[in-house]
Design an enzyme around this catalytic site. Sequence first.
Site, PDB file in Angstrom:
ATOM      1  N   LYS A 174      47.482   7.150 -25.666  1.00 51.69           N
ATOM      2  CA  LYS A 174      48.564   7.100 -26.657  1.00 51.69           C
ATOM      3  C   LYS A 174      48.458   8.299 -27.592  1.00 51.69           C
ATOM      4  O   LYS A 174      47.456   8.473 -28.276  1.00 51.69           O
ATOM      5  CB  LYS A 174      48.501   5.793 -27.429  1.00 51.69           C
ATOM      6  CG  LYS A 174      48.661   4.560 -26.527  1.00 51.69           C
ATOM      7  CD  LYS A 174      48.531   3.268 -27.289  1.00 51.69           C
ATOM      8  CE  LYS A 174      47.139   3.046 -27.829  1.00 51.69           C
ATOM      9  NZ  LYS A 174      46.931   1.701 -28.396  1.00 51.69           N
ATOM     10  N   THR A 205      53.270   0.372 -39.727  1.00 54.64           N
ATOM     11  CA  THR A 205      52.826   0.463 -38.328  1.00 54.64           C
ATOM     12  C   THR A 205      51.568  -0.369 -38.068  1.00 54.64           C
ATOM     13  O   THR A 205      50.866  -0.150 -37.082  1.00 54.64           O
ATOM     14  CB  THR A 205      52.548   1.927 -37.960  1.00 54.64           C
ATOM     15  OG1 THR A 205      51.557   2.466 -38.863  1.00 54.64           O
ATOM     16  CG2 THR A 205      53.810   2.765 -38.034  1.00 54.64           C
ATOM     17  N   GLY A 207      49.227  -2.850 -36.606  1.00 55.76           N
ATOM     18  CA  GLY A 207      49.203  -3.645 -35.381  1.00 55.76           C
ATOM     19  C   GLY A 207      49.953  -3.060 -34.201  1.00 55.76           C
ATOM     20  O   GLY A 207      50.168  -3.741 -33.199  1.00 55.76           O
ATOM     21  N   THR A 208      50.324  -1.780 -34.278  1.00 57.20           N
ATOM     22  CA  THR A 208      51.104  -1.193 -33.176  1.00 57.20           C
ATOM     23  C   THR A 208      50.330  -1.190 -31.860  1.00 57.20           C
ATOM     24  O   THR A 208      50.889  -1.494 -30.803  1.00 57.20           O
ATOM     25  CB  THR A 208      51.545   0.246 -33.509  1.00 57.20           C
ATOM     26  OG1 THR A 208      50.409   1.006 -33.923  1.00 57.20           O
ATOM     27  CG2 THR A 208      52.583   0.260 -34.610  1.00 57.20           C
ATOM     28  N   GLY A 209      49.047  -0.843 -31.914  1.00 54.03           N
ATOM     29  CA  GLY A 209      48.249  -0.792 -30.687  1.00 54.03           C
ATOM     30  C   GLY A 209      48.089  -2.158 -30.053  1.00 54.03           C
ATOM     31  O   GLY A 209      48.228  -2.326 -28.836  1.00 54.03           O
ATOM     32  N   CYS A 210      47.806  -3.164 -30.877  1.00 55.59           N
ATOM     33  CA  CYS A 210      47.677  -4.541 -30.380  1.00 55.59           C
ATOM     34  C   CYS A 210      48.990  -5.009 -29.772  1.00 55.59           C
ATOM     35  O   CYS A 210      49.019  -5.616 -28.693  1.00 55.59           O
ATOM     36  CB  CYS A 210      47.294  -5.480 -31.523  1.00 55.59           C
ATOM     37  SG  CYS A 210      45.791  -5.041 -32.407  1.00 55.59           S
TER      38      CYS A 210
END
Length: 268
Positions: A174, A205, A207-210
């Site tokens: 990412k 933003t 928690g975007t990865g989760c």
Amino acid sequence: MFRALTIAGSDSCGGAGIQADLKSFSANGVYGMSVITAVTCQNTMGVFGVQDINPEIIESQINVIFDDIRVDAIKIGMVSKIESIKAIANNLKKIEKLPPVVLDPVMISKSGFDLLSKDAKETLVEELFPLATLVTPNLPEAEEILGREIKNLDDMKESALKLKELGPKCVLVKGGHLEGESTDLLFDGENFSWLKQERINTKNTHGTGCTLSSAIAANLAKGMNMQDAVKEGKRYITCAIEHGFELGKGVGPTNHFYELYKKAGMID
């Protein structure tokens, strides 16, 4: 009904971790289940403490799910110490037909709090990477794993190759930490696919990865191929970020249910 299991830490303010995963599963039409690995003391300003769950309880949570319920996909997030990682790996290795596993190697929170102990990085790579259908590191995580800087798209491509050598079937690097467009790179062992999206100017933003990794897991649970699962996950998280909202004094969460609320006429 398709079913997905998240193995991750709890976020007390609900924007990341187990809470984000379950929201993301639901928003993408999949029934969500959870194995909690740690409890964080967390709000929009940062992470202020972590209590790890006993490895025996982690193992038991996994066992009781698989003893009773079909699992169509697994997402693994925050696993903060060696004992937790080994408990997860040992149990997953016992499963005869392991469903797709999406591993999000969570290491550091946005506020700079270490969510993976320094001595556990090697164990994470050795034990869980070979079990993963897809790993989804952001650039700081990829740099930490590989011990090298990633400054541009060429570096991302080289990093994807190196990460693939560590055992996962596919890699999603990412690139949101680079300047310019938000560009991610999917490598399936043969082909590279660039996923580009205009950057959204927002601070919300959390928690975007989760959320992205669990959306991909949900799509895999529904039977999508990897390319389509990642593309649809990227589309979903982009919408969730675009409509993120203020919550507290710091970094707000993405809006997991925006599209559903809009369709239901609950928002304009």
